[in-house]
Design an enzyme around this catalytic site. Structure first.
Site, PDB file in Angstrom:
ATOM      1  N   SER A 169       0.817  -1.202   0.000  1.00  0.00           N
ATOM      2  CA  SER A 169       0.000   0.000   0.000  1.00  0.00           C
ATOM      3  C   SER A 169       0.865   1.272   0.000  1.00  0.00           C
ATOM      4  CB  SER A 169      -0.950  -0.072   1.201  1.00  0.00           C
ATOM      5  OG  SER A 169      -1.848   0.986   1.186  1.00  0.00           O
ATOM      6  N   HIS A 372      -7.535  -5.373  -0.269  1.00  0.00           N
ATOM      7  CA  HIS A 372      -6.343  -4.570   0.018  1.00  0.00           C
ATOM      8  C   HIS A 372      -5.537  -5.093   1.212  1.00  0.00           C
ATOM      9  CE1 HIS A 372      -4.106  -0.832  -0.501  1.00  0.00           C
ATOM     10  NE2 HIS A 372      -4.067  -0.716   0.813  1.00  0.00           N
TER      11      HIS A 372
END
Ligand SMILES: *[C@@H]1O[C@H](CO)[C@@H](O)[C@H](O)[C@H]1NC(C)=O
Length: 399
Positions: A169, A372
């Protein structure tokens, strides 16, 4: 949108105004080194001071006690966490599943970075933690100052000229920022591995974008003024109380403390791993990091922080902030992304791939529900992500 989720988010943001800075006590938590030691691994703790005074903690797994390979050649690997996170994200699923341990057991010298502002990197030799100046940074500075400082420190300490890098990320954003702003650092990267890569946000579907984007994504707005240069969602009593209370009323939130990262539920998540993460998360970051991401969602561009026309002209000499030029990145880089990523989804990965002309590989996780946060906590991340990373890193080592 679920009203409870909205209430939680609002409380967290409202909590900023009265945030009790540095209220948590570091001695109360098990830190990354202690966590690794509890599994029998040798560890070291290093501190790197950046040119602007931030003291960053690097935790190291120098070798594996299972291999006893302390005297063999071990290429260093730097692992860099995401937004609101810290080095524990590479450990929370334990030695059989988490990347840090798997890399050590594959013969690598593993270093876990901690960006300025998180619970392990909250010191500055020049600025007090309680000053707004301390929080005057975003992931641009993490990318252009912190990461190169860590890389240089590790190369110096190990006598190697290159290392492998993996980020999750924001840990991918800072890699892209570093290598486009300081392209000479591509020379120091043997291979790069971007998990849930985040550069473009045009198609972000997370409710966070919709709830906060219009409020703070545009420079000059009142929310923007209020929030700039403060700590965002600190790991302190207030936030913990909000989370605890919310847990009390709706256990869904308890299991979903990372809810903003996943619209699509937690079908792959390892609940025990999330419990480990919650002990040291949210880990502290500057509000500017969040604002800058929301600006990208608004502008659909991957570019520097937008201060508004007047200040942009002073800082950048132009009305709009300059783009990060991904075509300048030459380090061999592999992207690992997933279909169900609400922050950095497949269409935005397509845009990154198109701009990242030297990208080596665009791997898509073949499980549609993978989200994610699954890159850090999924029960199936070993087969789907971590083994593939190690296989690729091995190939650069001639193994
Ligand atoms: C889930 O997390 C726990 C806690 O770290 C760990 O012991 C376990 O091995 C993990 N399992 C999987 C399949 O990830």
């Amino acid at each position: 949108m679920n009203p409870i989720v909205y209430a939680l988010l609002f409380s967290l943001v409202a909590g900023l105004a009265v945030a009790e800075k540095s209220e948590y006590c570091l001695t109360e938590i098990v830190n990354s080194a202690e966590r690794m030691e509890s599994h029998g691994y040798p560890t070291e703790t290093h501190q790197v001071v950046t040119e602007d005074g931030y003291v960053l903690t690097l935790f190291r797994l120098p070798y594996s006690h299972k291999l006893n390979n302390q005297n063999e050649k071990r290429t260093p690997v730097l692992l860099q966490h995401g937004l609101f996170s810290n080095s524990d994200c590479w450990l929370s699923s334990g030695p059989d599943n988490s990347l840090a341990y798997l890399l050590a057991d594959a013969g690598y010298d593993v270093w876990l970075g901690n960006a300025r502002g998180n619970i392990y990197s909250r010191e500055n030799n020049l600025i007090s933690l309680n000053s707004h100046k301390f929080w005057h940074f975003d992931w641009h500075e993490i990318g252009t100052i912190d990461i190169p400082a860590m890389i240089d420190y590790i190369l110096e300490a190990t006598g190697h000229s290159k290392l492998h890098y993996a980020g999750h990320s924001q840990g991918t954003t800072v890699y892209l920022v570093l290598l486009s702003e300081r392209p000479e650092y591509s020379e120091k990267i043997k291979s790069g591995h971007l998990l849930a890569p985040c550069a473009f946000f045009e198609h972000g579907t997370s409710f966070v974008f919709k709830a906060l984007g219009p409020l703070v994504g545009t420079p000059g707005g009142i929310w923007n003024q209020l929030l700039v240069d403060t700590e965002l969602i600190p790991h302190n009593n207030l936030v913990n109380r909000v989370v605890d209370n919310s847990c009390h009323y709706a256990s869904a939130i308890c299991d979903n403390a990372f809810i903003m990262f996943a619209n699509g539920g937690y079908v792959n998540a390892n609940a025990s791993s999330m419990k480990v993460l919650i002990e040291t998360h949210p880990a502290g970051s500057s509000s500017n990091q969040g604002i800058h991401y929301l600006q990208l969602w608004e502008s659909k561009e991957f570019r520097q922080y937008d201060w508004g026309t007047k200040k942009n002209n002073e800082i950048y000499g132009q009305d709009l902030p300059p783009d990060y030029d991904l075509s300048l990145i030459t380090a061999p880089t592999h992207s690992y992304s997933s279909n169900n990523d609400a922050l950095c989804g497949p269409k935005d990965v397509d845009t990154m791939v198109k701009n990242f002309v030297h990208l080596k590989e665009d791997y898509r996780v073949p499980v549609q529900s993978f989200n994610h946060l699954d890159f850090i906590i999924a029960r199936n991340m070993k087969e789907l992500v971590n083994d593939p990373i190690i296989k690729r890193i091995n190939s650069y080592e001639g193994r």
